[in-house]
Design a protein around this motif. Structure first.
Motif, PDB file in Angstrom:
ATOM      1  N   PHE A  38       0.835  -1.196   0.000  1.00  0.00           N
ATOM      2  CA  PHE A  38       0.000   0.000   0.000  1.00  0.00           C
ATOM      3  C   PHE A  38       0.870   1.247   0.000  1.00  0.00           C
ATOM      4  CE2 PHE A  38      -2.713  -3.290   1.557  1.00  0.00           C
ATOM      5  CZ  PHE A  38      -3.963  -2.974   1.084  1.00  0.00           C
ATOM      6  N   GLU A  39       0.501   2.212  -0.843  1.00  0.00           N
ATOM      7  CA  GLU A  39       1.221   3.480  -0.884  1.00  0.00           C
ATOM      8  C   GLU A  39       1.083   4.213   0.448  1.00  0.00           C
ATOM      9  OE1 GLU A  39       0.910   7.883  -2.930  1.00  0.00           O
ATOM     10  OE2 GLU A  39      -0.546   6.371  -3.470  1.00  0.00           O
ATOM     11  N   LYS A  40      -0.097   4.254   0.977  1.00  0.00           N
ATOM     12  CA  LYS A  40      -0.377   5.064   2.171  1.00  0.00           C
ATOM     13  C   LYS A  40      -0.298   4.232   3.444  1.00  0.00           C
ATOM     14  CE  LYS A  40      -1.789   8.779  -0.094  1.00  0.00           C
ATOM     15  NZ  LYS A  40      -0.911   9.816  -0.418  1.00  0.00           N
ATOM     16  N   ASP A  41       0.035   4.920   4.515  1.00  0.00           N
ATOM     17  CA  ASP A  41       0.052   4.295   5.825  1.00  0.00           C
ATOM     18  C   ASP A  41      -1.262   4.546   6.563  1.00  0.00           C
ATOM     19  OD1 ASP A  41       1.323   2.851   7.941  1.00  0.00           O
ATOM     20  OD2 ASP A  41       1.679   4.752   8.967  1.00  0.00           O
ATOM     21  N   ALA A  42      -2.010   5.551   6.116  1.00  0.00           N
ATOM     22  CA  ALA A  42      -3.264   5.910   6.776  1.00  0.00           C
ATOM     23  C   ALA A  42      -4.227   4.724   6.774  1.00  0.00           C
ATOM     24  CB  ALA A  42      -3.904   7.103   6.080  1.00  0.00           C
ATOM     25  N   GLY A  43      -4.685   4.349   7.932  1.00  0.00           N
ATOM     26  CA  GLY A  43      -5.627   3.243   8.048  1.00  0.00           C
ATOM     27  C   GLY A  43      -4.994   1.869   7.926  1.00  0.00           C
ATOM     28  N   ALA A  85       2.984 -10.274  -6.266  1.00  0.00           N
ATOM     29  CA  ALA A  85       3.087  -8.940  -5.670  1.00  0.00           C
ATOM     30  C   ALA A  85       2.061  -8.005  -6.308  1.00  0.00           C
ATOM     31  CB  ALA A  85       4.493  -8.385  -5.852  1.00  0.00           C
ATOM     32  N   TYR A  86       1.356  -7.269  -5.463  1.00  0.00           N
ATOM     33  CA  TYR A  86       0.349  -6.300  -5.898  1.00  0.00           C
ATOM     34  C   TYR A  86       0.631  -4.970  -5.213  1.00  0.00           C
ATOM     35  CZ  TYR A  86      -2.197 -10.445  -7.408  1.00  0.00           C
ATOM     36  OH  TYR A  86      -2.552 -11.618  -8.020  1.00  0.00           O
ATOM     37  N   SER A  87       0.154  -3.877  -5.816  1.00  0.00           N
ATOM     38  CA  SER A  87       0.292  -2.566  -5.195  1.00  0.00           C
ATOM     39  C   SER A  87      -1.041  -1.830  -5.244  1.00  0.00           C
ATOM     40  CB  SER A  87       1.365  -1.737  -5.899  1.00  0.00           C
ATOM     41  OG  SER A  87       0.941  -1.365  -7.190  1.00  0.00           O
ATOM     42  N   VAL A  88      -1.249  -0.988  -4.252  1.00  0.00           N
ATOM     43  CA  VAL A  88      -2.435  -0.139  -4.184  1.00  0.00           C
ATOM     44  C   VAL A  88      -1.934   1.290  -3.990  1.00  0.00           C
ATOM     45  CG1 VAL A  88      -4.556   0.408  -2.918  1.00  0.00           C
ATOM     46  CG2 VAL A  88      -3.815  -1.973  -3.147  1.00  0.00           C
ATOM     47  N   HIS A  89      -2.361   2.191  -4.867  1.00  0.00           N
ATOM     48  CA  HIS A  89      -1.902   3.572  -4.810  1.00  0.00           C
ATOM     49  C   HIS A  89      -2.999   4.513  -5.283  1.00  0.00           C
ATOM     50  CE1 HIS A  89      -1.536   3.382  -9.170  1.00  0.00           C
ATOM     51  NE2 HIS A  89      -0.995   2.191  -8.972  1.00  0.00           N
ATOM     52  N   ASP A  90      -2.773   5.798  -5.047  1.00  0.00           N
ATOM     53  CA  ASP A  90      -3.702   6.845  -5.477  1.00  0.00           C
ATOM     54  C   ASP A  90      -3.503   7.167  -6.949  1.00  0.00           C
ATOM     55  OD1 ASP A  90      -4.610   7.109  -2.890  1.00  0.00           O
ATOM     56  OD2 ASP A  90      -3.302   8.788  -2.413  1.00  0.00           O
TER      57      ASP A  90
END
Length: 171
Positions: A38-43, A85-90
């Motif tokens: 995940f790109e973000k650490d929020a949540g 491997a997968y990624s989640v970003h804005d």
């Protein structure tokens, strides 16, 4: 995860796993079939709590907005362990930049040999072309973001499948 410096490290280790996770000789003992970065650490803490990792058979990781040397190495190590491997970003400038950086050297880690970079990260992220097709309003772009437009175009040369998203973002 087992490393040479420490024995077992629980996958729920917070806030971060240390660099030795990507040292030579680390091993994984898990039923996980994938790692989702995940790109973000929020949540993030709430996402990895409970049974979610077991339900989706995944290890979750985050580099808190920057694709660091350790994150690149960890994703490659996961591939070496046989995980997808997968990624989640804005869909913003920094999210798209992070997606473009998978498998490429950045200024911070350009000395690393190619075996330290993940080869096949599948993006589950939100792309500018998706935002455009959904007719979502454009967001304001900061001067800091504008400064990396040329770099995004250059990186898209190595990943032409993302070139249209770069142009949509800049537009």
């Amino acid at each position: 995860i087992r490393t040479q410096r420490r024995s077992g490290i629980p996958l729920t280790a917070q806030p971060t796993l240390l660099f030795d996770v990507v040292d030579v000789g680390s091993s994984l003992e898990s039923q996980a079939k994938k790692v989702i970065h995940f790109e973000k650490d929020a949540g993030f803490a709430s996402l990895v709590s409970g049974d979610m990792p077991k339900m989706v058979e995944a290890i979750f990781s985050t580099s808190q907005g920057q694709l660091s040397e350790t994150a690149n190495k960890f994703l490659r190590q996961a591939e070496n362990w046989g995980l997808k491997a997968y990624s989640v970003h804005d869909a913003d400038t920094f999210g798209l930049q992070m997606s473009l950086l998978y498998g490429l050297a950045s200024k911070n880690n350009c000395y690393m040999p190619s075996e330290f970079y993940p080869e096949n990260v599948t993006s589950l992220g939100f792309f500018p072309s998706i935002a455009k097709s959904l007719k979502l309003p454009a967001e304001a772009v900061t001067e800091e973001e504008e400064k990396i437009f040329a770099n995004l175009r250059q990186m898209a040369e190595a990943k032409p499948e993302l070139a249209q998203d770069v142009e949509t973002l800049i537009e």
